[in-house]
Design an enzyme around this catalytic site. Structure first.
Site, short mmCIF file in Angstrom:
data_model
loop_
_atom_site.label_atom_id
_atom_site.label_comp_id
_atom_site.label_asym_id
_atom_site.label_seq_id
_atom_site.Cartn_x
_atom_site.Cartn_y
_atom_site.Cartn_z
N SER A 44 42.35 39.43 41.53
CA SER A 44 40.94 39.14 41.28
C SER A 44 40.81 38.38 39.97
O SER A 44 41.57 38.62 39.03
CB SER A 44 40.15 40.45 41.19
OG SER A 44 38.85 40.22 40.66
N TYR B 174 38.30 48.70 38.00
CA TYR B 174 38.76 47.80 39.07
C TYR B 174 39.68 46.72 38.52
O TYR B 174 40.79 46.49 39.02
CB TYR B 174 37.54 47.17 39.75
CG TYR B 174 37.85 46.13 40.80
CD1 TYR B 174 38.14 46.50 42.11
CD2 TYR B 174 37.83 44.77 40.49
CE1 TYR B 174 38.42 45.55 43.09
CE2 TYR B 174 38.10 43.81 41.45
CZ TYR B 174 38.39 44.20 42.75
OH TYR B 174 38.67 43.25 43.70
#
Length: 252
Positions: free
Chosen positions: A142, A157
């Protein structure tokens, strides 16, 4: 025919990756978590285009199930493709959760660890004996791990995805003795079902995200899936240990 395993392929980036990989003439073993129907729909979409796909259930947050999953994959490879190995692995399955550090529970943190970092680590470990020499792995990371343009709420995350980035490099180093390449892709804002269908529930965020993206729109799953398929292919035979941002120039 070469065969790929793609986790989390019931929707979004995983579905797109599975379809793109199949378009290039590869067989696909795809997995789904809670969305069995989505997994079956992905397999059906591949078969409608003349490909071969098998959909299997897998919870990447439950590493105790990986040995049984490997045994199932062994049976599927033998029954469907008449072989005992596979060539490509895409560690894509995951989920997103946002909360400020002060509000993040240990339960949430631990689940993120299990699904986003421990899962890919030990699933790859379990499947590695079945992978052919000269194969390839792609991990879905990501761009939340970037050093600038951070959004509050992604601390847990992004920490797991940052760990996955480091793991990608170590996998590339260790697996290179077998000619196996390992890379990661780092999507930016992409129109998927992640975050409990956040894009559907909050369509007002899309223009703001597009405005921060150099190419002027949010990403689509197909944008990411095409890069994943290319990284697995022989076109990328001299690329390993890389983390490629696929974001249309987000925060550029």
């Amino acid at each position: 025919m070469k065969v790929a395993i793609v986790t989390g392929a019931s929707s979004g980036i995983g579905r797109s990756a599975a379809i793109e990989i199949a378009k290039r003439g590869n067989g696909v073993v795809l997995t789904y978590g809670n969305n069995r129907q989505g997994g079956l729909e992905t397999a059906a979409a591949i078969e409608r285009q003349g490909g071969t796909a098998v959909a299997l259930p897998l919870d990447v947050g439950e590493s105790a199930s990986f040995a049984d999953f490997r045994d199932t994959v062994t049976d599927v490879l033998r029954d469907t493709w008449h072989r005992d190995t596979f060539d490509y692995l895409v560690n894509n399955a995951g989920f997103s959760h946002t909360s400020l550090i002060e509000d993040t529970t240990e339960e949430t943190f631990d689940r993120l660890v299990r699904v986003l970092l421990k899962g890919p680590y030990f699933l790859t470990q379990k499947l590695l004996p079945l992978m052919t020499d000269g194969g390839a792995v792609v991990n879905t990371s990501s761009n939340s791990t970037a050093s600038a343009g951070l959004e509050p709420g992604y601390s847990a995350y992004a920490s797991m995805k940052g760990g996955l980035d480091v793991l990608t490099r170590y996998m590339a180093k260790e697996f290179s003795t077998r000619g196996i390449r390992v890379n990661a892709v780092a999507p930016g804002a992409t129109r998927t079902r992640i975050g409990d269908d956040a894009f559907t529930r909050f369509p007002e965020v899309v223009p703001a995200l597009a405005a921060r993206t150099a190419l002027g729109r949010v990403g689509e799953p197909e944008d990411i899936g095409a890069v994943i398929a290319t990284l697995l292919s022989d076109e990328s035979r001299w690329v390993t240990a890389q983390n490629i941002e696929v974001s249309g120039g987000y925060n550029l």
